[in-house]
Design a protein around this motif. Structure first.
Motif, PDB file in Angstrom:
ATOM      1  N   ARG A   9       0.859  -1.186   0.000  1.00 47.87           N
ATOM      2  CA  ARG A   9       0.000   0.000   0.000  1.00 47.87           C
ATOM      3  C   ARG A   9       0.894   1.234   0.000  1.00 47.87           C
ATOM      4  O   ARG A   9       1.844   1.312   0.779  1.00 47.87           O
ATOM      5  N   HIS A  10       0.581   2.202  -0.876  1.00 40.62           N
ATOM      6  CA  HIS A  10       1.351   3.444  -0.954  1.00 40.62           C
ATOM      7  C   HIS A  10       0.415   4.639  -0.899  1.00 40.62           C
ATOM      8  O   HIS A  10      -0.682   4.609  -1.461  1.00 40.62           O
ATOM      9  N   TYR A  35      -5.254   0.211 -12.718  1.00 39.31           N
ATOM     10  CA  TYR A  35      -4.776   0.401 -11.348  1.00 39.31           C
ATOM     11  C   TYR A  35      -5.964   0.742 -10.459  1.00 39.31           C
ATOM     12  O   TYR A  35      -6.881   1.450 -10.876  1.00 39.31           O
ATOM     13  N   ASN A  36      -5.921   0.276  -9.221  1.00 30.50           N
ATOM     14  CA  ASN A  36      -7.015   0.544  -8.289  1.00 30.50           C
ATOM     15  C   ASN A  36      -6.674   1.727  -7.386  1.00 30.50           C
ATOM     16  O   ASN A  36      -5.534   1.868  -6.937  1.00 30.50           O
ATOM     17  N   ILE A  37      -7.654   2.563  -7.125  1.00 31.35           N
ATOM     18  CA  ILE A  37      -7.531   3.642  -6.145  1.00 31.35           C
ATOM     19  C   ILE A  37      -8.297   3.201  -4.909  1.00 31.35           C
ATOM     20  O   ILE A  37      -9.501   2.993  -4.963  1.00 31.35           O
ATOM     21  N   GLU A  38      -7.595   3.028  -3.795  1.00 27.30           N
ATOM     22  CA  GLU A  38      -8.240   2.636  -2.538  1.00 27.30           C
ATOM     23  C   GLU A  38      -8.854   3.833  -1.835  1.00 27.30           C
ATOM     24  O   GLU A  38      -9.866   3.709  -1.151  1.00 27.30           O
ATOM     25  N   THR A  55      -4.466  13.406  -2.763  1.00 25.56           N
ATOM     26  CA  THR A  55      -3.845  12.328  -2.008  1.00 25.56           C
ATOM     27  C   THR A  55      -4.484  11.026  -2.467  1.00 25.56           C
ATOM     28  O   THR A  55      -5.701  10.863  -2.374  1.00 25.56           O
ATOM     29  N   ILE A  56      -3.653  10.130  -2.974  1.00 23.32           N
ATOM     30  CA  ILE A  56      -4.119   8.864  -3.528  1.00 23.32           C
ATOM     31  C   ILE A  56      -3.500   7.725  -2.728  1.00 23.32           C
ATOM     32  O   ILE A  56      -2.291   7.700  -2.515  1.00 23.32           O
ATOM     33  N   VAL A  57      -4.338   6.789  -2.298  1.00 23.74           N
ATOM     34  CA  VAL A  57      -3.847   5.560  -1.681  1.00 23.74           C
ATOM     35  C   VAL A  57      -4.111   4.446  -2.682  1.00 23.74           C
ATOM     36  O   VAL A  57      -5.237   4.273  -3.154  1.00 23.74           O
ATOM     37  N   THR A  58      -3.056   3.720  -3.035  1.00 29.16           N
ATOM     38  CA  THR A  58      -3.144   2.637  -4.005  1.00 29.16           C
ATOM     39  C   THR A  58      -2.213   1.518  -3.576  1.00 29.16           C
ATOM     40  O   THR A  58      -1.387   1.706  -2.680  1.00 29.16           O
ATOM     41  N   ILE A  65       4.037   0.849  -8.818  1.00 25.95           N
ATOM     42  CA  ILE A  65       4.009   2.142  -8.110  1.00 25.95           C
ATOM     43  C   ILE A  65       4.912   3.138  -8.824  1.00 25.95           C
ATOM     44  O   ILE A  65       4.541   4.305  -9.014  1.00 25.95           O
ATOM     45  N   GLU A  66       6.079   2.697  -9.265  1.00 25.39           N
ATOM     46  CA  GLU A  66       6.989   3.574  -9.993  1.00 25.39           C
ATOM     47  C   GLU A  66       6.355   4.039 -11.307  1.00 25.39           C
ATOM     48  O   GLU A  66       6.448   5.214 -11.669  1.00 25.39           O
ATOM     49  N   GLN A  67       5.678   3.134 -12.019  1.00 26.18           N
ATOM     50  CA  GLN A  67       4.985   3.501 -13.254  1.00 26.18           C
ATOM     51  C   GLN A  67       3.909   4.551 -12.988  1.00 26.18           C
ATOM     52  O   GLN A  67       3.767   5.520 -13.731  1.00 26.18           O
TER      53      GLN A  67
END
Length: 170
Positions: A9-10, A35-38, A55-58, A65-67
């Motif tokens: 999780r980032h 990609y999913n956005i939590e 602010t995005i939590v994914t 994540i780097e992409q």
């Protein structure tokens, strides 16, 4: 050398121009690539410069994540992208309104649990309470799980709001 395929999780903070269509472009980047956005929050943070923070939590592998970060950084209205998870300690909070419909002892117990979690009663009727609670996602999940055992629950949550600790800024 083996590639890290663990999914983590980032929390990513993005500084953008506050203009129509920016959020749609950011969301489109995620949905277009699967990609999913939590969690997603956005608000203006500087009216004079017309800037907003998203602010995005994914979750994803380090490569994904780097992409995401590289692709976000390429969007025209984006000024800065910061992966708070990798850049050191950070503060992350969510807020929730949690309505609990209960009677008798369960009603009293909901007040006790609310007190333990430092939740504030913002509305009360004969058969229900609405609590306001702020904390980490885990704190909110624990509170909600306990309240669901007491009665019918209705929930409205914000996404994560996050800032790096110390002197580092976006």
């Amino acid at each position: 050398m083996t590639q890290d395929t663990s999914i983590r999780r980032h929390t990513i903070s993005v500084l953008v121009d506050n203009e129509p269509g920016v959020l749609a472009r950011v969301i489109g980047l995620f949905s277009g690539r699967g990609y999913n956005i939590e969690s997603l929050t956005v608000a203006e943070i500087d009216a004079s410069d017309s800037l907003s923070r998203i602010t995005i939590v994914t979750s994803g592998t380090p490569m994904i994540i780097e992409q995401i970060k590289v692709q976000l950084d390429r969007l025209v209205p984006v000024h800065k992208v910061k992966d708070l998870t990798l850049e050191g300690p950070f503060i992350e909070r969510e807020m929730a309104l949690v309505k609990v419909v209960a009677n008798g002892e369960k009603r009293v117990e909901s007040l006790r649990i609310g007190d333990v979690f430092k939740a504030r009663v913002v509305d009360a009727t004969i058969n229900s309470f609405v609590f306001e609670i702020t904390g980490t996602a885990d704190d909110l999940n624990r509170f909600i799980d306990l309240m669901q055992q007491l009665g019918e629950v209705d929930i409205s949550r914000t996404g994560a709001a996050a800032l790096s600790r110390g002197t580092s800024t976006l």
